[in-house]
Design an enzyme around this catalytic site. Structure first.
Site, short mmCIF file in Angstrom:
data_model
loop_
_atom_site.label_atom_id
_atom_site.label_comp_id
_atom_site.label_asym_id
_atom_site.label_seq_id
_atom_site.Cartn_x
_atom_site.Cartn_y
_atom_site.Cartn_z
N GLY A 134 0.95 -1.26 0.08
CA GLY A 134 0.12 0.13 0.12
C GLY A 134 0.76 1.30 0.01
O GLY A 134 0.24 2.25 0.27
N TRP A 143 2.19 2.99 -2.29
CA TRP A 143 1.89 4.12 -3.37
C TRP A 143 0.65 4.85 -2.99
O TRP A 143 0.38 5.90 -3.35
CB TRP A 143 1.79 3.25 -4.72
CG TRP A 143 3.09 3.35 -5.49
CD1 TRP A 143 4.26 3.07 -4.92
CD2 TRP A 143 3.33 3.23 -6.79
NE1 TRP A 143 5.39 2.85 -5.87
CE2 TRP A 143 4.82 2.92 -6.90
CE3 TRP A 143 2.68 3.44 -7.99
CZ2 TRP A 143 5.57 2.73 -8.09
CZ3 TRP A 143 3.06 3.04 -9.07
CH2 TRP A 143 4.53 2.87 -9.39
N ASP A 151 -5.12 -5.98 -5.72
CA ASP A 151 -3.77 -6.77 -5.62
C ASP A 151 -4.27 -8.37 -5.57
O ASP A 151 -5.46 -8.48 -5.06
CB ASP A 151 -2.99 -6.38 -4.49
CG ASP A 151 -1.42 -6.76 -4.59
OD1 ASP A 151 -0.74 -6.01 -5.02
OD2 ASP A 151 -1.35 -8.23 -4.52
N ASP A 175 -7.39 -10.79 -9.01
CA ASP A 175 -6.35 -10.90 -10.16
C ASP A 175 -6.82 -9.62 -11.16
O ASP A 175 -7.81 -9.86 -11.80
CB ASP A 175 -6.39 -12.08 -10.85
CG ASP A 175 -5.23 -12.29 -11.81
OD1 ASP A 175 -4.64 -11.32 -12.44
OD2 ASP A 175 -4.65 -13.61 -12.20
N ASP A 213 2.26 -1.02 -10.20
CA ASP A 213 3.64 -1.35 -9.80
C ASP A 213 3.46 -2.97 -9.83
O ASP A 213 4.34 -3.45 -9.04
CB ASP A 213 3.75 -0.75 -8.26
CG ASP A 213 5.20 -0.74 -8.00
OD1 ASP A 213 6.13 -0.95 -8.78
OD2 ASP A 213 5.60 -0.72 -6.70
N LYS A 229 5.61 0.13 -13.95
CA LYS A 229 6.89 -0.62 -13.65
C LYS A 229 7.20 -1.49 -14.97
O LYS A 229 6.12 -2.02 -15.40
CB LYS A 229 6.62 -1.66 -12.48
CG LYS A 229 8.06 -2.41 -11.98
CD LYS A 229 7.97 -3.33 -11.12
CE LYS A 229 7.46 -3.34 -9.83
NZ LYS A 229 8.46 -3.05 -8.93
N1 SAM Z 1 3.35 -0.25 -5.20
C1 SAM Z 1 3.29 -1.48 -3.99
C2 SAM Z 1 3.47 -0.61 -2.83
O1 SAM Z 1 3.87 0.75 -2.96
O2 SAM Z 1 3.41 -1.06 -1.72
C3 SAM Z 1 4.21 -2.34 -4.23
C4 SAM Z 1 3.54 -3.58 -5.32
S1 SAM Z 1 4.60 -4.83 -5.22
C5 SAM Z 1 6.20 -4.36 -6.25
C6 SAM Z 1 3.93 -5.87 -6.42
C7 SAM Z 1 2.39 -6.47 -6.39
O3 SAM Z 1 2.01 -6.46 -7.70
C8 SAM Z 1 2.47 -7.52 -5.44
O4 SAM Z 1 1.70 -7.31 -4.09
C9 SAM Z 1 1.63 -8.59 -6.39
O5 SAM Z 1 0.79 -9.42 -5.66
C10 SAM Z 1 0.82 -7.54 -7.48
N2 SAM Z 1 0.41 -8.21 -8.52
C11 SAM Z 1 1.27 -9.20 -9.42
N3 SAM Z 1 0.39 -9.80 -10.47
C12 SAM Z 1 -0.85 -9.22 -10.01
C13 SAM Z 1 -2.07 -9.17 -10.66
N4 SAM Z 1 -2.19 -10.12 -11.63
N5 SAM Z 1 -3.13 -8.71 -10.46
C14 SAM Z 1 -2.85 -8.08 -9.31
N6 SAM Z 1 -1.80 -7.81 -8.40
C15 SAM Z 1 -1.03 -8.32 -9.06
#
Ligand code: SAM
Length: 234
Positions: free
Chosen positions: A90, A92, A108, A124, A148, A188
């Site tokens: 969380g 961002w 997420d 998803d 992200d 990203k």
């Molecule tokens: N921006 C976040 C923060 O500031 O806390 C960090 C994000 S983290 C680098 C990447 C996130 O992308 C993970 O929590 C992962 O579960 C999520 N993610 C990956 N594939 C996803 C998908 N298909 N649908 C939703 N979330 C996804």
């Protein structure tokens, strides 16, 4: 009947070392960990952005990446509608709220502790039902789409690469489908990845598209952020 396995709740980090003090810390319980998780933990403990994030109450060091991008591009403002894709834990969303955004919806795969006034979906993003639900929660088209998202890697280079590119494309398609004219998209991406096609498509739809490497993004990582501003409309 046995219960299904419980998902890990992504909790904000607590406590920890202060920034820049003394020698890098080594963990004494190393024997219990794999070498890669040991390296990750030691890097986390000695990382000044992680320490700052803990002290500031940010749930992740990633918060500083968005803060830096926003300092430069001024995307987050009161009255803006914002979507945060892959928001866990969380950081961002916290930055967006701190900067006056009140209409924010995120998604997420992992459960996220509430972050009012953000509306949070646990699903998803690539599920076709997800986009419409986010827009419904937001109450209208967004001014900013943030992503992200990063997939879990499986260790097979080509598979991992395809999954990363797939997520960037899905986020970009969504942004182009829903953004308000003049809106912005931040995602990203990874240097050297097969992202040239998606960048070319973004360039047709946005006035300006850049690659940005925030200071909080680790220098040894190929991570970069695509920042597309001035959405021209569909
Ligand atoms: N921006 C976040 C923060 O500031 O806390 C960090 C994000 S983290 C680098 C990447 C996130 O992308 C993970 O929590 C992962 O579960 C999520 N993610 C990956 N594939 C996803 C998908 N298909 N649908 C939703 N979330 C996804």
């Amino acid at each position: 009947m046995s219960e299904p396995p419980r998902k890990r709740m992504v909790r904000p980090p607590t406590g920890g070392a202060e920034e820049g003090r003394g020698k890098p810390a080594r963990l004494k319980t190393a024997k219990l960990r794999t070498p890669s998780s040991q390296a990750w933990l030691e890097r986390q403990i000695n990382d000044p952005f992680a320490a700052r994030a803990r002290a500031h109450g940010y749930r992740s060091r990633a918060a500083y990446k968005l803060a830096e991008i926003d300092d430069k591009f001024r995307l987050l403002r009161p009255g803006a509608r914002v979507v945060d894709l892959g928001l866990a834990p969380g950081g961002w969303t916290q930055v967006a709220i701190e900067r006056g955004v009140t209409a924010i919806a995120g998604v997420d795969l992992l459960p996220v502790e509430p972050l009012p006034p953000a509306q949070i979906l646990e699903m998803d993003f690539t599920d076709p039902a997800c986009g419409p639900r986010l827009i419904e929660l937001l109450g209208g088209p967004p001014d900013v789409v943030l992503s992200d998202m990063a997939p879990n890697t499986v260790g097979h280079k080509q598979t991992d690469h395809l999954r990363i590119v797939g997520l960037i494309e899905a986020a970009a398609d969504f942004a182009v489908e829903v953004l308000k004219p003049g809106g912005a998209f931040v995602a990203k991406a990874f240097q050297g990845g097969e992202t040239s096609e998606v960048i070319a498509r973004l360039k047709q739809r946005f006035a300006d598209v850049r690659n940005v490497k925030p200071k909080a993004s680790r220098a040894d990582s190929s991570e970069v952020y695509l920042v597309a501003t001035g959405f021209k409309g569909r």
